[in-house]
Scaffold this motif. Structure first.
Motif, PDB file in Angstrom:
ATOM      1  N   GLY A  63       0.716  -1.357  -0.050  1.00 55.18           N
ATOM      2  CA  GLY A  63      -0.047  -0.073   0.016  1.00 55.18           C
ATOM      3  C   GLY A  63       0.794   1.226   0.118  1.00 55.18           C
ATOM      4  O   GLY A  63       1.974   1.290  -0.207  1.00 55.18           O
ATOM      5  N   LEU A  64       0.300   2.589   0.353  1.00 55.13           N
ATOM      6  CA  LEU A  64       0.946   3.700   0.226  1.00 55.13           C
ATOM      7  C   LEU A  64       1.938   3.874   1.307  1.00 55.13           C
ATOM      8  O   LEU A  64       2.999   4.378   0.951  1.00 55.13           O
ATOM      9  CB  LEU A  64      -0.176   4.731   0.550  1.00 55.13           C
ATOM     10  N   ALA A  65       2.004   3.081   2.395  1.00 51.88           N
ATOM     11  CA  ALA A  65       3.005   3.127   3.484  1.00 51.88           C
ATOM     12  C   ALA A  65       4.229   2.449   2.604  1.00 51.88           C
ATOM     13  O   ALA A  65       5.462   3.012   2.923  1.00 51.88           O
ATOM     14  CB  ALA A  65       2.476   2.479   4.642  1.00 51.88           C
ATOM     15  N   ALA A  66       4.051   1.441   2.074  1.00 53.12           N
ATOM     16  CA  ALA A  66       5.271   0.988   1.404  1.00 53.12           C
ATOM     17  C   ALA A  66       5.941   1.871   0.277  1.00 53.12           C
ATOM     18  O   ALA A  66       7.032   1.773   0.178  1.00 53.12           O
ATOM     19  CB  ALA A  66       4.727  -0.603   0.737  1.00 53.12           C
ATOM     20  N   VAL A  67       5.042   2.290  -0.414  1.00 52.60           N
ATOM     21  CA  VAL A  67       5.491   3.409  -1.492  1.00 52.60           C
ATOM     22  C   VAL A  67       6.385   4.480  -0.814  1.00 52.60           C
ATOM     23  O   VAL A  67       7.252   4.843  -1.336  1.00 52.60           O
ATOM     24  CB  VAL A  67       4.325   3.986  -2.297  1.00 52.60           C
ATOM     25  N   GLY A  68       5.912   5.033   0.387  1.00 51.38           N
ATOM     26  CA  GLY A  68       6.560   5.906   1.047  1.00 51.38           C
ATOM     27  C   GLY A  68       7.865   5.426   1.549  1.00 51.38           C
ATOM     28  O   GLY A  68       8.828   6.051   1.496  1.00 51.38           O
ATOM     29  N   ALA A 109      11.678   6.837   0.494  1.00 49.82           N
ATOM     30  CA  ALA A 109      12.850   7.268   1.404  1.00 49.82           C
ATOM     31  C   ALA A 109      14.059   6.355   1.214  1.00 49.82           C
ATOM     32  O   ALA A 109      15.238   7.020   1.139  1.00 49.82           O
ATOM     33  CB  ALA A 109      12.484   6.744   2.845  1.00 49.82           C
ATOM     34  N   LEU A 110      14.000   5.179   0.856  1.00 43.03           N
ATOM     35  CA  LEU A 110      15.252   4.402   0.485  1.00 43.03           C
ATOM     36  C   LEU A 110      16.070   4.774  -0.912  1.00 43.03           C
ATOM     37  O   LEU A 110      16.929   4.669  -1.076  1.00 43.03           O
ATOM     38  CB  LEU A 110      14.811   2.796   0.422  1.00 43.03           C
TER      39      LEU A 110
END
Length: 247
Positions: free
Chosen positions: A66-71, A75-76
């Motif tokens: 989801g969007l948290a993983a995309v965020g 960062a990475l």
């Protein structure tokens, strides 16, 4: 749900662009296949850059969707794109996943594989961070490159106290390296059988790089009948012969 998927896909396209087909004496091809399920989008990422220390490549997978993983991917990738030009040590890049020593993701981590092709040396240097081992194609054979000393996923190094280590392998003209995320090896057909990436790579290894990658992509889609449960990413690299120096 459609709106969430649309936002996530737009963010992914902004973060991850297709890799160039060539950087110096290295040919590259990449594949990114998003999951069919809206709830599972996000998480896989890759990049390849020319740096003062050689060509450096990153392939990884954030735990979570989801969007948290995309965020977390943002960062990475942002940290990698900055650090690879500043940090001489590949292991130090793995130790600083968001650009600051010892920082951790909040309830999130990522498996990753970092690869460096130093200028003027027929080798590849790898740092494994809890990620599936890559495949080396050379001299007519395919073999998995198990790490000499497995490292912790990015963001968990301080907790597990497992320092990343560099693995150096010969990588001369004609050799290929295949990096991928677990979507390529955990994909199941309707009988529950996993996709055998090693076997399919062996079947396509004699073809040129583009045809090999296209064949692997086609085989995976056919295996799951177009219905992926998880994102799947793949980066293939081939060392090209050095151009002769003009007299």
């Amino acid at each position: 749900m459609r709106q969430v998927r649309s936002v996530a896909e737009t963010a992914q396209r902004a973060l991850m662009h297709p890799l160039p087909h060539r950087i110096d004496a290295l040919a590259l091809r990449d594949v990114y296949l998003p999951a069919e399920s809206e709830a599972r989008i996000g998480g896989d990422f890759y990049e390849a850059l020319r740096t003062p220390y050689g060509i450096r490549v990153l392939v990884g997978d954030v735990r979570g969707k989801g969007l948290a993983a995309v965020g977390a991917c943002a960062a990475l990738l942002g940290a990698f794109r900055e650090l690879v030009h500043l940090e001489p040590s590949l292991t130090r890049i793995a130790e600083r996943p968001d650009g600051t020593p010892g920082a951790l993701f909040t309830e999130r981590f990522a498996t990753a594989l970092l690869v460096e092709f130093p200028p003027g040396e027929p080798v590849a240097r790898l740092v494994h961070c809890g990620h599936p081992e890559p495949f080396l194609v050379g001299a007519g054979r395919v073999r998995g490159l198990l790490p000499d000393r497995p490292g912790a996923p990015l963001g968990l190094g301080d907790l597990l106290e497992t320092a990343p280590a560099v693995q150096t392998v010969p990588f001369g003209p004609g050799d290929r390296l295949l990096l991928y995320t677990d979507g390529f090896i955990e994909a199941r057909d309707r009988r529950g059988r996993f996709f055998d990436l090693a076997a399919r790579l062996d079947a396509h290894a004699g073809r040129n790089l583009e045809a090999m990658v296209a064949g692997l992509r086609r085989d995976l889609v056919r295996h799951v009948r177009g219905d992926l449960d998880d994102d799947a990413a793949l980066v293939a690299l081939e060392r090209l012969p050095e151009a002769p120096v003009a007299p």
